[in-house]
Design a protein around this motif. Structure first.
Motif, PDB file in Angstrom:
ATOM      1  N   ILE A  22       6.363   1.967  94.673  1.00 39.44           N
ATOM      2  CA  ILE A  22       5.794   0.862  94.730  1.00 39.44           C
ATOM      3  C   ILE A  22       6.900  -0.229  95.303  1.00 39.44           C
ATOM      4  O   ILE A  22       6.623  -1.014  96.176  1.00 39.44           O
ATOM      5  N   GLU A  23       8.021  -0.062  94.930  1.00 41.27           N
ATOM      6  CA  GLU A  23       9.207  -0.900  95.475  1.00 41.27           C
ATOM      7  C   GLU A  23       9.127  -0.756  96.913  1.00 41.27           C
ATOM      8  O   GLU A  23       9.542  -1.729  97.727  1.00 41.27           O
ATOM      9  N   GLU A  24       9.042   0.337  97.534  1.00 43.50           N
ATOM     10  CA  GLU A  24       9.021   0.587  99.059  1.00 43.50           C
ATOM     11  C   GLU A  24       8.083  -0.305  99.923  1.00 43.50           C
ATOM     12  O   GLU A  24       8.483  -0.866 100.777  1.00 43.50           O
ATOM     13  N   ILE A  25       6.805   0.000  99.158  1.00 43.30           N
ATOM     14  CA  ILE A  25       5.523  -0.574  99.991  1.00 43.30           C
ATOM     15  C   ILE A  25       5.694  -2.185  99.823  1.00 43.30           C
ATOM     16  O   ILE A  25       5.427  -3.033 100.833  1.00 43.30           O
ATOM     17  N   LEU A  26       6.379  -2.739  98.476  1.00 38.58           N
ATOM     18  CA  LEU A  26       6.331  -4.086  98.642  1.00 38.58           C
ATOM     19  C   LEU A  26       7.588  -4.560  99.513  1.00 38.58           C
ATOM     20  O   LEU A  26       7.547  -5.676 100.002  1.00 38.58           O
ATOM     21  N   THR A  27       8.595  -4.006  99.560  1.00 41.81           N
ATOM     22  CA  THR A  27       9.471  -4.249 100.315  1.00 41.81           C
ATOM     23  C   THR A  27       9.273  -4.348 101.994  1.00 41.81           C
ATOM     24  O   THR A  27       9.331  -5.199 102.586  1.00 41.81           O
ATOM     25  N   ASP A  28       8.666  -3.293 102.382  1.00 36.13           N
ATOM     26  CA  ASP A  28       8.031  -3.380 103.674  1.00 36.13           C
ATOM     27  C   ASP A  28       7.085  -4.298 104.041  1.00 36.13           C
ATOM     28  O   ASP A  28       7.128  -5.004 105.049  1.00 36.13           O
ATOM     29  N   HIS A  29       6.205  -4.646 102.974  1.00 38.69           N
ATOM     30  CA  HIS A  29       5.249  -5.562 103.124  1.00 38.69           C
ATOM     31  C   HIS A  29       5.880  -6.957 103.272  1.00 38.69           C
ATOM     32  O   HIS A  29       5.552  -7.836 104.154  1.00 38.69           O
ATOM     33  N   ALA A  30       6.812  -7.203 102.592  1.00 40.58           N
ATOM     34  CA  ALA A  30       7.765  -8.606 102.760  1.00 40.58           C
ATOM     35  C   ALA A  30       8.218  -8.813 104.215  1.00 40.58           C
ATOM     36  O   ALA A  30       8.163  -9.719 104.744  1.00 40.58           O
ATOM     37  N   TRP A  31       8.756  -7.579 104.619  1.00 37.90           N
ATOM     38  CA  TRP A  31       9.306  -7.882 106.014  1.00 37.90           C
ATOM     39  C   TRP A  31       8.017  -7.786 106.972  1.00 37.90           C
ATOM     40  O   TRP A  31       8.455  -8.460 108.098  1.00 37.90           O
ATOM     41  N   CYS A  32       7.089  -7.348 106.724  1.00 37.57           N
ATOM     42  CA  CYS A  32       6.076  -7.466 107.711  1.00 37.57           C
ATOM     43  C   CYS A  32       5.646  -8.897 107.725  1.00 37.57           C
ATOM     44  O   CYS A  32       5.332  -9.351 108.882  1.00 37.57           O
ATOM     45  N   GLU A  33       5.394  -9.532 106.813  1.00 39.72           N
ATOM     46  CA  GLU A  33       5.110 -10.872 106.620  1.00 39.72           C
ATOM     47  C   GLU A  33       5.909 -11.761 107.422  1.00 39.72           C
ATOM     48  O   GLU A  33       5.854 -12.623 108.036  1.00 39.72           O
ATOM     49  N   GLN A  34       7.279 -11.518 107.262  1.00 36.43           N
ATOM     50  CA  GLN A  34       8.500 -12.162 107.980  1.00 36.43           C
ATOM     51  C   GLN A  34       8.397 -11.800 109.382  1.00 36.43           C
ATOM     52  O   GLN A  34       8.600 -12.969 110.005  1.00 36.43           O
ATOM     53  N   LYS A  35       8.091 -10.674 109.791  1.00 38.41           N
ATOM     54  CA  LYS A  35       7.910 -10.448 111.335  1.00 38.41           C
ATOM     55  C   LYS A  35       6.555 -11.193 111.746  1.00 38.41           C
ATOM     56  O   LYS A  35       6.668 -11.648 112.881  1.00 38.41           O
ATOM     57  N   GLY A  79      11.106  -6.485  88.105  1.00 41.60           N
ATOM     58  CA  GLY A  79      12.680  -6.009  88.279  1.00 41.60           C
ATOM     59  C   GLY A  79      13.062  -5.255  89.384  1.00 41.60           C
ATOM     60  O   GLY A  79      14.034  -4.228  89.038  1.00 41.60           O
ATOM     61  N   LEU A  80      12.396  -5.354  90.518  1.00 39.62           N
ATOM     62  CA  LEU A  80      12.595  -4.434  91.670  1.00 39.62           C
ATOM     63  C   LEU A  80      13.409  -5.007  92.762  1.00 39.62           C
ATOM     64  O   LEU A  80      13.844  -6.380  92.094  1.00 39.62           O
ATOM     65  N   LYS A  81      14.036  -4.493  93.612  1.00 36.84           N
ATOM     66  CA  LYS A  81      14.927  -5.304  94.599  1.00 36.84           C
ATOM     67  C   LYS A  81      14.226  -5.293  95.875  1.00 36.84           C
ATOM     68  O   LYS A  81      13.459  -4.187  96.344  1.00 36.84           O
TER      69      LYS A  81
END
Length: 197
Positions: A22-35, A79-81
């Motif tokens: 889940i940490e990976e999908i959330l990180t990737d998703h966050a950056w998709c929104e930034q892009k 509690g993820l990064k």
């Protein structure tokens, strides 16, 4: 989702891959929104002569940044990064197609950027729908259902401006070509814990 006319639906089993990290999908998703926010600002920068477009792109950029914040809040609450920005190979392939398809005229460049943006929103919306319907985490299921509606509205905005200012270009024909190209690209994806991967 049929309004997008995407030719290849996402296999729901992709969600099982996503749930393994889940940490990976959330990180990737966050950056998709930034892009997505950055893309909207870029559109403003190179098309400032259209006041209605500028207004809508500024609103869209704000909304994408709000989504980035929402995803980041979920990451923190769990509690993820937020990891480093991920390279989106799917979007990279669409960028190459956009550049190759631009005939060099301002109108052509505008239409290609709009259809490129619409394509990403359409696929993201479809992926969010698959997540909302198949993920076992109730909080994330509800979250992705809400985001799905925003992405659908963004898709409509981009397609609408391609039609409005794409003078002399058969936008419907170009969209069909984009859909065909996207189908040839997306077949390689759906195997990673990323939004488009």
């Amino acid at each position: 989702m049929s309004t997008f006319r995407l030719q290849l639906p996402t296999d729901p089993r992709w969600v099982n891959i996503v749930e393994s990290n889940i940490e990976e999908i959330l990180t990737d998703h966050a950056w998709c929104e930034q892009k997505a926010a950055t893309n909207a600002i870029t559109i403003v920068t190179i098309n400032s002569e259209y006041p209605d477009l500028v207004t809508d792109m500024l609103a869209l950029a704000k909304e994408e940044l709000e989504h980035f914040e929402l995803v980041h809040n979920i990451i923190k609450q769990r509690g993820l990064k937020l990891g480093r920005e991920r390279k989106d190979e799917y979007v990279g392939e669409l960028v190459q197609y956009m550049k190759q398809s631009n005939t060099g005229s301002r109108v052509s460049g505008f239409v290609e950027r709009m259809l490129f943006s619409a394509m990403i929103e359409a696929r993201s919306c479809e992926r969010f729908k698959v997540l909302s319907q198949n993920i076992e985490d109730p909080e994330l299921a509800a979250f992705y259902r809400e985001l799905m509606e925003s992405e659908a509205a963004h898709y409509t905005t981009f397609i609408g401006y391609a039609r409005k200012y794409g003078e002399g270009i058969d936008v419907e024909k170009r969209w069909r070509e984009w859909l065909e190209f996207e189908a040839s690209v997306i077949v390689k994806y759906g195997k990673k814990q990323t939004v488009h991967g």
